[in-house]
Design a protein around this motif. Sequence first.
Motif, PDB file in Angstrom:
ATOM      1  N   SER B  68       0.830  -1.208   0.000  1.00 49.17           N
ATOM      2  CA  SER B  68       0.000   0.000   0.000  1.00 49.17           C
ATOM      3  C   SER B  68       0.863   1.257   0.000  1.00 49.17           C
ATOM      4  O   SER B  68       0.630   2.182  -0.779  1.00 49.17           O
ATOM      5  CB  SER B  68      -0.884   0.038   1.245  1.00 49.17           C
ATOM      6  N   TYR B  69       1.831   1.292   0.906  1.00 48.98           N
ATOM      7  CA  TYR B  69       2.682   2.480   1.000  1.00 48.98           C
ATOM      8  C   TYR B  69       3.513   2.663  -0.268  1.00 48.98           C
ATOM      9  O   TYR B  69       3.699   3.799  -0.722  1.00 48.98           O
ATOM     10  CB  TYR B  69       3.593   2.389   2.239  1.00 48.98           C
ATOM     11  N   THR B  70       4.002   1.556  -0.825  1.00 48.36           N
ATOM     12  CA  THR B  70       4.796   1.665  -2.056  1.00 48.36           C
ATOM     13  C   THR B  70       3.962   2.315  -3.148  1.00 48.36           C
ATOM     14  O   THR B  70       4.386   3.281  -3.792  1.00 48.36           O
ATOM     15  CB  THR B  70       5.261   0.264  -2.507  1.00 48.36           C
ATOM     16  N   THR B  71       2.757   1.790  -3.347  1.00 48.47           N
ATOM     17  CA  THR B  71       1.883   2.342  -4.383  1.00 48.47           C
ATOM     18  C   THR B  71       1.548   3.805  -4.098  1.00 48.47           C
ATOM     19  O   THR B  71       1.685   4.669  -4.963  1.00 48.47           O
ATOM     20  CB  THR B  71       0.577   1.527  -4.454  1.00 48.47           C
ATOM     21  N   ALA B  72       1.129   4.075  -2.851  1.00 48.51           N
ATOM     22  CA  ALA B  72       0.685   5.429  -2.510  1.00 48.51           C
ATOM     23  C   ALA B  72       1.824   6.426  -2.684  1.00 48.51           C
ATOM     24  O   ALA B  72       1.628   7.522  -3.229  1.00 48.51           O
ATOM     25  CB  ALA B  72       0.170   5.452  -1.068  1.00 48.51           C
ATOM     26  N   MET B  73       3.030   6.062  -2.247  1.00 48.30           N
ATOM     27  CA  MET B  73       4.128   7.020  -2.318  1.00 48.30           C
ATOM     28  C   MET B  73       4.608   7.214  -3.754  1.00 48.30           C
ATOM     29  O   MET B  73       4.965   8.321  -4.149  1.00 48.30           O
ATOM     30  CB  MET B  73       5.263   6.584  -1.396  1.00 48.30           C
ATOM     31  N   LEU B  74       4.607   6.138  -4.544  1.00 50.20           N
ATOM     32  CA  LEU B  74       4.989   6.305  -5.952  1.00 50.20           C
ATOM     33  C   LEU B  74       3.975   7.179  -6.688  1.00 50.20           C
ATOM     34  O   LEU B  74       4.340   8.004  -7.516  1.00 50.20           O
ATOM     35  CB  LEU B  74       5.095   4.937  -6.638  1.00 50.20           C
ATOM     36  N   LEU B  75       2.697   7.003  -6.359  1.00 52.08           N
ATOM     37  CA  LEU B  75       1.665   7.824  -7.009  1.00 52.08           C
ATOM     38  C   LEU B  75       1.773   9.270  -6.553  1.00 52.08           C
ATOM     39  O   LEU B  75       1.614  10.207  -7.334  1.00 52.08           O
ATOM     40  CB  LEU B  75       0.266   7.280  -6.691  1.00 52.08           C
ATOM     41  N   LEU B  76       2.073   9.461  -5.277  1.00 50.41           N
ATOM     42  CA  LEU B  76       2.125  10.817  -4.733  1.00 50.41           C
ATOM     43  C   LEU B  76       3.334  11.584  -5.261  1.00 50.41           C
ATOM     44  O   LEU B  76       3.203  12.730  -5.697  1.00 50.41           O
ATOM     45  CB  LEU B  76       2.174  10.751  -3.195  1.00 50.41           C
ATOM     46  N   HIS B  77       4.507  10.953  -5.219  1.00 50.30           N
ATOM     47  CA  HIS B  77       5.731  11.696  -5.531  1.00 50.30           C
ATOM     48  C   HIS B  77       6.115  11.647  -7.002  1.00 50.30           C
ATOM     49  O   HIS B  77       6.694  12.584  -7.528  1.00 50.30           O
ATOM     50  CB  HIS B  77       6.890  11.166  -4.677  1.00 50.30           C
ATOM     51  N   LEU B  78       5.822  10.517  -7.662  1.00 52.43           N
ATOM     52  CA  LEU B  78       6.333  10.363  -9.035  1.00 52.43           C
ATOM     53  C   LEU B  78       5.242  10.196 -10.096  1.00 52.43           C
ATOM     54  O   LEU B  78       5.533  10.201 -11.284  1.00 52.43           O
ATOM     55  CB  LEU B  78       7.282   9.148  -9.095  1.00 52.43           C
ATOM     56  N   GLN B  79       3.992  10.029  -9.675  1.00 47.65           N
ATOM     57  CA  GLN B  79       2.884   9.808 -10.616  1.00 47.65           C
ATOM     58  C   GLN B  79       3.208   8.731 -11.653  1.00 47.65           C
ATOM     59  O   GLN B  79       3.011   8.901 -12.856  1.00 47.65           O
ATOM     60  CB  GLN B  79       2.495  11.119 -11.323  1.00 47.65           C
ATOM     61  N   VAL B  80       3.701   7.605 -11.166  1.00 42.47           N
ATOM     62  CA  VAL B  80       4.047   6.472 -12.029  1.00 42.47           C
ATOM     63  C   VAL B  80       2.741   5.792 -12.461  1.00 42.47           C
ATOM     64  O   VAL B  80       1.790   5.745 -11.689  1.00 42.47           O
ATOM     65  CB  VAL B  80       4.904   5.476 -11.210  1.00 42.47           C
TER      66      VAL B  80
END
Lengths: 412, 314
Positions: B68-80
């Motif tokens: 969850s955190y991996t997905t959320a942080m990648l979406l938040l910071h890098l919009q992958v």
Amino acid sequence: MSNQTRTIPRPRRLCTAVCLALGLGVAGSATAQEPVRIGAIYIMSGSPSVYGQFAQQGMQLAVDEINEAGGILDRQVEFVLEDSQIKADAAIQAARKLVYSEQVHGLMGLDSSGVATGVVPVVPELKRPFIITHAATPDVTGKLCNRYTYRLSVNISQNTRAAAEIAAETGARRWTTIGPDYAFGHQSWEFFGDYLKELDPEVELMERTAFPRFGNEDFTPFINNVMDAEPEGVLVSLWGGDLVNFIRQANNLGFFEQDFEVLMTLGGATEVMSALGEDMPEGIWVGTRYWFAAHENATNDAFVSAYMERFGNPPSYNAQGAYAGIYAYKAAIEEAGSTDPEAITDALSGLTFQAPNGPLTFREGDHQAVVGPTWGQTAEVSDEYGVRMLDPMKTFDGDLVTPDVSETGCSL
Amino acid sequence: MTTRLLIAGLLALVLAALFLLPYGVSYFYIFVATEILIMGLFAASFNLVFGYTGMLSFGHAAFFGMGSYTTAMLLLHLQVPLVWTLLAAMLTSMLLAAVIGFFCVRLNEVYFAMLTLAFGMMVFSVAHQWRSVTNGSDGITGFPLTEFGLGLDLQLANPLVYYYVVLVVVVLAAALLYLVTRSPFGLILKAISENPERVAFCGLNERRFRLIAFIVAGLFAGLAGGLFAPFNRVASPDMIHWSHSAEAVLMTILGGSAYFLGPFFGAMVFVLLETWITSYTDHWMLVLGIILALMVMFFRRGILGTVLDRVLRR
């Protein structure tokens, strides 16, 4: 008993049924339409659930008053309440349930900044107006603001602006804080510090602060930590059951007899004051989003006396916020002339409506109501209300404590 | 053979029903169904360790949370694009499972359970207290849902679209997980759960197989977590808390751990009951407790397990 029931003659019973149906048919023009449905999300479980209960009472009172006076656009109003569990994901699920399953026309509530930061970005997807009545983080009418989100209650920047003025007047120069370890506690300290520095650049904001986990039960180490630091002033932003537990333990440790000023940003919540009674220390500065004895207007007089009569205690700020939320919807729906969520959303922008704490206006620029907190020093316990009264007491003018839209980081 | 055909037919029916579900139920149930699918995958991944290998883990939520955190942080910071965040979620949770598993598989039974609980709480504490990175108890919120990736034009913020994304990913993942359980590797796990000494006497490194099972389970839990954050819109420490690990245990017991689809069925019962009961009372945990007590006393093999036992005359 059963004998008596049997003796009622049949025709009369038939008449009762028919007459009732006829009567309903006549009055039906007002009630036949679908009721206006408001979805509310408050904390209804765990130790802060007393805030949710007050909110529920406030809404109930408003809904009954409005229905008795003919409803909104000749339609009855009802509210559907869901528990936020003080968790953002639970609140988001609740909002989805209210919109898609309960078909509400508008949403309101939210008790925690942490919950609000999670919910607000999702609100535009739900396409329903959302009036926040308690959660205080400036972000939801700041950098996270959106078309659908409004707030009628005092936010952190308004409350800490007032707190900073009180703090500056006390003459204390070395400040620390004790607050809950989430968005609200940290932002309260940050904003308070900034405002205080503006008023008095010489003031020292100490590095040594205390942020116990929200829902923490043992505050002793944090209280000792603050007392050891020997500050001149302490900003307490704990709230709910945390604040009650903190005050009880702080009393035992002699925290309030120390040689420093104590400001409690939410100490004036009647939820906390009623729970503590005499245990609430005297002579402490407490803030609140609304104080029942601070507003002299017809709306407030009627609200306080109706509330006292029905529920037996004075309305808290959360009760007032929830009560005002229902009336904000009434005003917006009447202004819009329909219950179309988009029309209500548009009508809320710039809307002025009458709340117990005065006429409130949602600014067009960030959807924040221009409103100020009440601060006061705790005095004698009132026999009538069962809580310490505030004396001296000061209600801040919303215009003076609300930052300019350009400073909020909101662009709509 | 006829029972096999029957099961294949039923499975096809269930898949068709899931595909057509949005046309038959009120819009709200799309959210409920999405949650059931994700939690089902989470519980099924747990069951690889529990039902198949015989290890009761109380720290499985750590991998779900990591995803969850991996997905959320990648979406938040890098919009992958989402597909890459899901792969990253699987990778990070697999690595975490490798580290935690390395220590845990050395122990058995209650000691294993306690150690997984301890590691789970450690991961929870990191997420809860490392404010500058994880945003503390508020969790990661407000991340944008951009594109899915792979050149697919999908509006992920649309709950209906996201439901189908979850459906496809979960069905593929479940099929893969099923193949794992049916492979020679899966059969060795089954043997370990029944008699670890005997497996060791056969010359197999029992501990290594348990570690691999733990890592594979962690990987699928990470995928479930990676799917959950964009649905939930929050990655919060609650997802890592041991009580969330316990949800996987409860779902598996409710459905039945002896059958592959048991945890999915358990997830469905759990989420539906939660949705319905919380509409009437805030004491849903009390009701759940009563149901569980009755289950453990009278239907030890779970709801689906008991039904399938009857049908298959086991």
